[in-house]
Design a protein around this motif. Structure first.
Motif, mmCIF file in Angstrom:
data_model
loop_
_atom_site.group_PDB
_atom_site.id
_atom_site.type_symbol
_atom_site.label_atom_id
_atom_site.label_comp_id
_atom_site.label_asym_id
_atom_site.label_seq_id
_atom_site.Cartn_x
_atom_site.Cartn_y
_atom_site.Cartn_z
ATOM 1 N N SER A 170 38.054 29.857 48.634
ATOM 2 C CA SER A 170 37.460 30.447 47.425
ATOM 3 C C SER A 170 36.815 29.320 46.645
ATOM 4 N N HIS A 171 35.540 29.510 46.253
ATOM 5 C CA HIS A 171 34.795 28.487 45.515
ATOM 6 C C HIS A 171 34.122 29.132 44.306
ATOM 7 N N GLY A 181 35.369 31.143 42.294
ATOM 8 C CA GLY A 181 35.740 32.550 42.224
ATOM 9 C C GLY A 181 35.124 33.415 43.296
ATOM 10 N N ARG A 182 34.332 32.805 44.193
ATOM 11 C CA ARG A 182 33.694 33.589 45.249
ATOM 12 C C ARG A 182 34.264 33.190 46.605
ATOM 13 N N SER A 183 34.419 34.190 47.478
ATOM 14 C CA SER A 183 34.944 33.923 48.815
ATOM 15 C C SER A 183 33.893 33.238 49.665
ATOM 16 N N GLU A 216 28.656 31.128 51.993
ATOM 17 C CA GLU A 216 29.095 32.331 51.289
ATOM 18 C C GLU A 216 28.288 33.523 51.781
ATOM 19 N N LYS A 245 45.071 24.402 45.911
ATOM 20 C CA LYS A 245 43.834 23.882 45.319
ATOM 21 C C LYS A 245 43.503 22.492 45.850
ATOM 22 N N ILE A 287 37.859 23.777 45.601
ATOM 23 C CA ILE A 287 38.026 24.992 46.382
ATOM 24 C C ILE A 287 39.507 25.371 46.385
ATOM 25 N N GLU A 288 39.777 26.584 46.822
ATOM 26 C CA GLU A 288 41.150 27.053 46.952
ATOM 27 C C GLU A 288 41.326 27.630 48.348
ATOM 28 N N CYS A 289 42.424 27.209 49.030
ATOM 29 C CA CYS A 289 42.667 27.640 50.409
ATOM 30 C C CYS A 289 44.137 27.998 50.557
ATOM 31 N N GLN A 290 44.426 29.140 51.144
ATOM 32 C CA GLN A 290 45.795 29.608 51.289
ATOM 33 C C GLN A 290 46.545 28.876 52.408
#
Length: 521
Positions: free
Chosen positions: A424-425, A427-429, A444, A469, A487-490
């Motif tokens: 997620s960057h 707020g967008r996937s 994206e 994060k 970015i955010e990655c699970q």
């Protein structure tokens, strides 16, 4: 300082006996069937009983322990030879001498005391004339002076000797009489009458290299244990612990045969360990080449060898260790309970991880958890989250693994080519792609529009919160400023490990020193 029995200065027999504990001899080298063969005397035990003198014979493929067949007579070589004897401060040489310059005769070994230093070497005999002590000629020395020289020669005494068959009957006759008061003078008078002896002594040949002395003496050695060195396991540690043996090691073969505990002097021990380890590595690399004939370039084996894994205890971590066989092949790192004996066996590992999803880290000495050194961690991304704490016997072996790891990283990353992670960057996937050729890129939307892209060389640093994060700090070549992308990655750990693999491969692939080391291997 030394325990001298029958000191020549206090005994008209002029016999000297110096006691010494069981000892080791220097490693000797010879050629046997066009292969290098090394031999030497060591002491071997089963870990419970007292060590016993044993001959260690090392060939390219086998470690053999031998005992002397005492029922077989020896034919003693008549060339000069060098023999090393070791004693401690309270011990001696375990031999008696007769003769001397005052009798116009050499110093002769007249008696060798059973199970003492001279006897244990297996290289000294009644009838040997001592020509040098620690490299210094004593042929012009009188008997009493020689006694003092031998007494003060130090803890390690190197004798240059030559056997004279003509002298042996006279010396044996003296031993049979067992009347020491005047035997020395009587023996000297009788011996000097023998012209054959005189001629033999005057025509001494130059000393030969101390190489195959034991074999030239034509003694018969009987094999008692034979350990195959192909993928063998050699260790100084007490099995399953971090307790280091100060002066001993053990070799275990694939067939389950153990050498027992081999005891020897530290200086000789280090030589034996290197020689044995080099043979094991050479045979293992040969086996690797045979296996690799069955694989394409990207699937070949880079490393095979034994490591020790710390076994977690509920009360004390890394309390015990278990031998593991480590294989780096293609894109995988594998651990086996026992070495794979065939190509099919390579598919039956107890644990296997993708190299590009696994972190390799050498443990600093200040970070080790116990007495074992040369340790490293293998930690794979989820679901394999528990790190594997591993160690090897030597720093040289650790460096071999590290170099092989970097080589495997390059192979696996090139074969993988690219890897994309859902992120997620702002707020967008999107998808963060690591590409071997182009570097980082963020895409994206359904059409995978590239939002930003940087080469691996543009990355100046990164930071994360340990959860999801991640911040990547890139150098922008146009603005010459640092551009931070968050970015955010699970599956953050998987991303970090893979990113580390790509960066390691990129750096290693352009390092001339590393590339040279790979080509040499």
């Amino acid at each position: 300082m030394y325990n001298v029995i029958n000191n020549a200065r206090n005994n008209s027999s002029r016999e000297m006996k110096i006691n010494v504990p069981k000892m080791v001899t220097p490693i000797e080298e010879t050629l046997e069937q066009n292969l290098k063969v090394r031999t030497g005397m060591v002491n071997v035990s089963d870990g419970k009983s007292n060590p016993e003198p044993t001959r260690l014979k090392l060939t390219m493929e086998l470690l053999i322990l031998q005992r002397l067949d005492s029922s077989t007579p020896s034919t003693i070589n008549s060339e000069e030879r060098m023999v090393q004897i070791r004693r401690d401060k309270n011990s001696g040489l375990g031999l008696s001498i007769k003769g001397g310059a005052e009798h116009k005769l050499p110093i002769l070994i007249s008696k060798i005391y059973r199970d003492q230093a001279a006897d244990i070497t297996g290289q000294l005999f009644v009838g040997d004339a001592i020509i040098k002590v620690n490299g210094e000629f004593i042929t012009a020395c009188e008997h009493d002076d020689t006694v003092n020289i031998l007494r003060n020669a130090g803890d390690i005494v190197v004798l240059t000797v030559k056997h004279y068959k003509a002298a042996t009957p006279f010396l044996q006759k003296q031993l049979a009489r067992d009347t020491p008061d005047s035997d020395n003078d009587a023996m000297c008078v009788e011996l000097k009458k023998d012209e054959g002896w005189k001629k033999s002594f005057n025509n001494s040949r130059p000393v030969s290299v101390a190489s195959d002395i034991t074999d030239r003496n034509d003694k018969k050695w009987v094999d008692i244990i034979s350990v195959p060195l192909m993928m063998a396991y050699v260790t100084r540690f007490i099995y399953g612990t971090d307790k280091l043996r100060t002066n001993a090691f053990e070799v275990r073969g694939l067939n389950g045969v153990s050498s027992g505990i081999i005891h020897c002097d530290l200086a000789i021990l280090s030589q034996w360990l290197k020689l044995i380890s080099d043979n094991i590595v050479g045979l293992t690399q040969l086996q690797m080449k045979l296996y690799n004939r069955n694989f394409a370039i990207g699937e070949r084996i880079e490393y095979m060898g034994w490591v020790n894994e710390g076994v977690i205890n509920s009360n004390i971590s890394w309390q015990t260790y278990k031998p593991r066989f480590l294989v780096l092949k293609g894109t995988e790192v594998m651990l086996f309970d026992s070495p794979p004996l065939s190509v099919t066996g390579l598919t039956k590992s107890s644990s296997a991880y993708k190299v590009y999803q696994t972190m390799f880290r050498v443990i600093k000495e200040s970070e080790t958890v116990d007495a074992r050194q040369h340790c490293f961690l293998l930690q794979s991304s989820p679901p394999h989250t528990t790190p594997r704490y591993l160690s090897v016997e030597t720093r040289q072996e650790l460096l071999r693994i590290e170099n092989s790891w970097n080589s495997t990283i390059i192979t696996s990353v090139i074969k993988l080519g690219r890897k994309t992670f859902a992120v997620s960057h702002l707020g967008r996937s999107g998808g963060l792609t690591l590409d071997w050729q182009s570097g980082f890129s963020l895409t994206e939307g359904a059409d995978a529009t590239v939002v930003w892209q940087y080469k691996f060389s543009a990355l100046r640093g990164s930071s994360d919160d340990g959860k999801s994060k991640l911040k990547l700090h890139f150098h922008d070549p146009e603005t010459r400023s640092i551009d931070t992308k968050e970015i955010e990655c699970q599956v953050l750990q998987s991303l970090l490990f893979c990113m580390h693999a790509f960066l390691t491969a990129k750096v290693a692939s352009v390092d001339p020193t590393f590339l040279s080391s790979i080509q040499q291997n």
